[in-house]
Design a protein around this motif. Structure first.
Motif, PDB file in Angstrom:
ATOM      1  N   MET A  51       0.932  -1.254  -0.116  1.00  0.00           N
ATOM      2  CA  MET A  51      -0.145   0.114  -0.066  1.00  0.00           C
ATOM      3  C   MET A  51       0.717   1.251   0.086  1.00  0.00           C
ATOM      4  O   MET A  51       0.326   2.425   0.034  1.00  0.00           O
ATOM      5  N   ARG A 190      -2.811   1.976   9.630  1.00  0.00           N
ATOM      6  CA  ARG A 190      -3.827   2.216   8.586  1.00  0.00           C
ATOM      7  C   ARG A 190      -4.419   3.485   9.321  1.00  0.00           C
ATOM      8  O   ARG A 190      -4.674   3.538  10.570  1.00  0.00           O
ATOM      9  N   TYR A 191      -5.050   4.659   8.503  1.00  0.00           N
ATOM     10  CA  TYR A 191      -5.711   5.726   8.928  1.00  0.00           C
ATOM     11  C   TYR A 191      -7.083   5.296   9.072  1.00  0.00           C
ATOM     12  O   TYR A 191      -7.843   4.572   8.478  1.00  0.00           O
ATOM     13  N   SER A 193     -10.579   7.246  11.102  1.00  0.00           N
ATOM     14  CA  SER A 193     -11.170   8.589  11.270  1.00  0.00           C
ATOM     15  C   SER A 193     -11.979   8.431  12.848  1.00  0.00           C
ATOM     16  O   SER A 193     -13.150   7.678  12.846  1.00  0.00           O
ATOM     17  N   HIS A 207     -15.336   3.533  13.291  1.00  0.00           N
ATOM     18  CA  HIS A 207     -16.154   2.751  12.563  1.00  0.00           C
ATOM     19  C   HIS A 207     -15.256   2.118  11.179  1.00  0.00           C
ATOM     20  O   HIS A 207     -14.888   3.007  10.554  1.00  0.00           O
ATOM     21  N   VAL A 208     -15.220   0.948  11.356  1.00  0.00           N
ATOM     22  CA  VAL A 208     -14.456   0.183  10.350  1.00  0.00           C
ATOM     23  C   VAL A 208     -15.211  -0.785   9.210  1.00  0.00           C
ATOM     24  O   VAL A 208     -15.981  -1.698   9.799  1.00  0.00           O
ATOM     25  N   ARG A 209     -15.086  -0.579   8.184  1.00  0.00           N
ATOM     26  CA  ARG A 209     -15.566  -1.379   7.084  1.00  0.00           C
ATOM     27  C   ARG A 209     -14.400  -2.244   6.415  1.00  0.00           C
ATOM     28  O   ARG A 209     -13.379  -2.027   6.492  1.00  0.00           O
ATOM     29  N   GLY A 214      -8.360  -7.283   2.243  1.00  0.00           N
ATOM     30  CA  GLY A 214      -7.693  -6.273   2.891  1.00  0.00           C
ATOM     31  C   GLY A 214      -6.782  -7.003   4.047  1.00  0.00           C
ATOM     32  O   GLY A 214      -7.111  -7.862   4.252  1.00  0.00           O
ATOM     33  N   TRP A 215      -5.651  -6.330   4.384  1.00  0.00           N
ATOM     34  CA  TRP A 215      -4.914  -7.000   5.582  1.00  0.00           C
ATOM     35  C   TRP A 215      -5.373  -6.687   6.885  1.00  0.00           C
ATOM     36  O   TRP A 215      -5.620  -7.677   7.680  1.00  0.00           O
ATOM     37  N   VAL A 216      -5.735  -5.254   7.006  1.00  0.00           N
ATOM     38  CA  VAL A 216      -5.977  -5.082   8.376  1.00  0.00           C
ATOM     39  C   VAL A 216      -7.534  -5.078   8.658  1.00  0.00           C
ATOM     40  O   VAL A 216      -8.082  -5.452   9.761  1.00  0.00           O
ATOM     41  N   SER A 217      -8.413  -4.183   7.612  1.00  0.00           N
ATOM     42  CA  SER A 217      -9.756  -4.222   7.991  1.00  0.00           C
ATOM     43  C   SER A 217     -10.571  -5.406   8.542  1.00  0.00           C
ATOM     44  O   SER A 217     -11.164  -5.572   9.268  1.00  0.00           O
TER      45      SER A 217
END
Ligand code: FAD
Length: 385
Positions: A51, A190-191, A193, A207-209, A214-217
């Protein structure tokens, strides 16, 4: 830097990013030069660097777009350098990074490299590394805070709300974003908000989608447990309501993009006097507007706030497990259509300050829809996603 050199490096960078796999090749040459000359720097970065190309290319593009407004570019670079302190990168490393970036451009262009390009990119890389060194030196606060997960709730199959209690208050402004690393994927920052304003108790909510592949989400949405210890680094970004401008506000958010807008609205709810705010919350299906009820409740006690839900589809998909009767408060007034098109159908909103938050595509589509109806570009803000 003169206008001719600026035009030259911009056109040159466009030729890099337009080439298939161009950004990836440039950035991999950059890290190749950087780690070959400074092998110990490699240990500071995560094993998977895929990334980084996109992030670095976005950062260079931002600098090139703001050469005429250097204060803005410098502020961005200083923030970026403060952010990189979480990897253990210090001011002294930026000189090496600037030289590696220049070498990467030389490698990328091979025989097509010439003196004007060398001079143009040398000026830019020196400006970038000097600004980043200033940023790294200017911040003596901790590079990151530790926080404990105190709640994890899946509100949709692919979306979780995570609440944390940090060891000390994290000094972010509502509307900013923070780099986060989770124990399931160490060092893979990862960023995210924050969806609530900072408070003295160190409570923070994300709040995470889940992004497919993806690796992290996916790890955050599926594997996070109460008691996990996260790392949260210093804040970045500048989405904010300019109270001096005298302008009312238009906010447009989709998906988890509502988080930085929500944090600002909650913060505004703690004040007595606010500009008028229209908040359009969008999603594909009604169920995607997972937080509309809270925002609607906020609007009920704050007359300056109007919340307008917008969905592309009238009904939830067949696989959504709840009956239609569960429709949250606030949804009775929803509009149907593409978010950007719906907002633009009300006019140019030219007297407003406008914030757009969501995926890169949603931001771009909405920005384009507004500009097409006459919205001046300078009144629109969004995060670099
Ligand atoms: C300023 C900013 C604020 C953000 N705030 C939030 C937030 O509050 N909540 C949140 O859930 N996410 C937020 N994000 C996105 C987040 O930082 C990650 O990029 C996202 O969670 C994917 O990380 P990953 O490790 O799962 O995927 P990666 O392993 O990084 O990427 C895997 C693949 O998915 C693609 N991809 C990456 N991100 C997305 C995306 N958003 N949509 C579609 N494809 C993608 C990549 O190109 C790659 O091909 C924010 C991003 C930015 C830049």
């Amino acid at each position: 830097m003169d206008a001719r050199s600026a035009a030259l490096v911009r056109a040159n960078f466009r030729s890099v990013t337009d080439a298939p796999g161009g950004s990836e090749r440039l950035i991999s040459a950059f890290y190749g030069h950087l780690f070959a000359d400074n092998p110990r720097l490699r240990e500071l970065f995560p094993p998977a660097m895929d990334m980084q190309a996109k992030r670095l290319a976005t950062a260079i593009q931002f600098v090139l777009d703001n050469l005429e407004d250097w204060e803005r570019a410098q502020k961005f670079l200083e923030q970026l350098a403060r952010d990189h302190r979480k990897y253990g990168v210090s001011a002294a490393h930026y000189d090496a990074a600037g030289r590696a970036l220049l070498s990467a451009f030389r490698t990328f262009h091979g025989p097509n490299w010439h003196r004007e390009l060398e001079e143009g990119w040398r000026d830019i890389t020196i400006l970038i590394s000097a600004s980043m060194a200033i940023g790294a030196n200017s911040d003596k606060s901790k590079p990151f805070w530790e926080a404990t997960v105190v709640g994890h709730r899946k509100v949709l199959e692919d979306l979780a709300i995570v609440r944390l209690q940090s060891d000390g208050p994290i000094p972010y402004q509502a509307g900013q974003y923070v780099p986060v690393a989770v124990p399931q994927r160490p060092k893979m920052w990862r960023y995210l908000s924050p969806a609530i304003p900072a408070n003295p108790y160190g409570e923070i909510e994300f709040h995470v989608r889940k992004v497919r592949g993806g690796w992290v989400s996916p790890a955050i949405v599926n594997e996070t447990k109460v008691g996990d210890r996260w790392q949260v680094a210093g804040p970045l970004g500048g989405l904010h309501v300019d109270r001096e401008s005298g302008r009312d506000v238009l906010m447009i958010g989709a998906g988890t993009g509502i988080a930085p807008l929500r944090a600002q609205l909650i913060e505004m709810g703690q004040r007595g006097i606010n500009p008028r705010v229209h908040f359009f919350i969008g999603g594909r299906y009604p169920c995607d507007l997972y937080d509309v009820e809270n925002m609607w409740q906020l609007s009920q006690s704050n007359p300056w706030l109007t919340v307008v839900p917008v969905c592309e589809e009238k009904t939830n998909p067949w696989w959504y497990p709840h009956p239609p009767a569960d429709a949250p408060y606030g949804m009775h007034r929803r509009l149907i259509g593409n978010l950007g098109a719906v907002v633009a159908s009300f006019g140019a909103w030219a007297d407003r300050q406008i914030q757009i938050a969501g995926s890169a595509r949603m931001i771009e589509d909405t920005r384009r829809a507004l500009i097409a109806v006459g919205t001046p570009e300078y009144i629109i803000s969004s995060d670099p996603v």
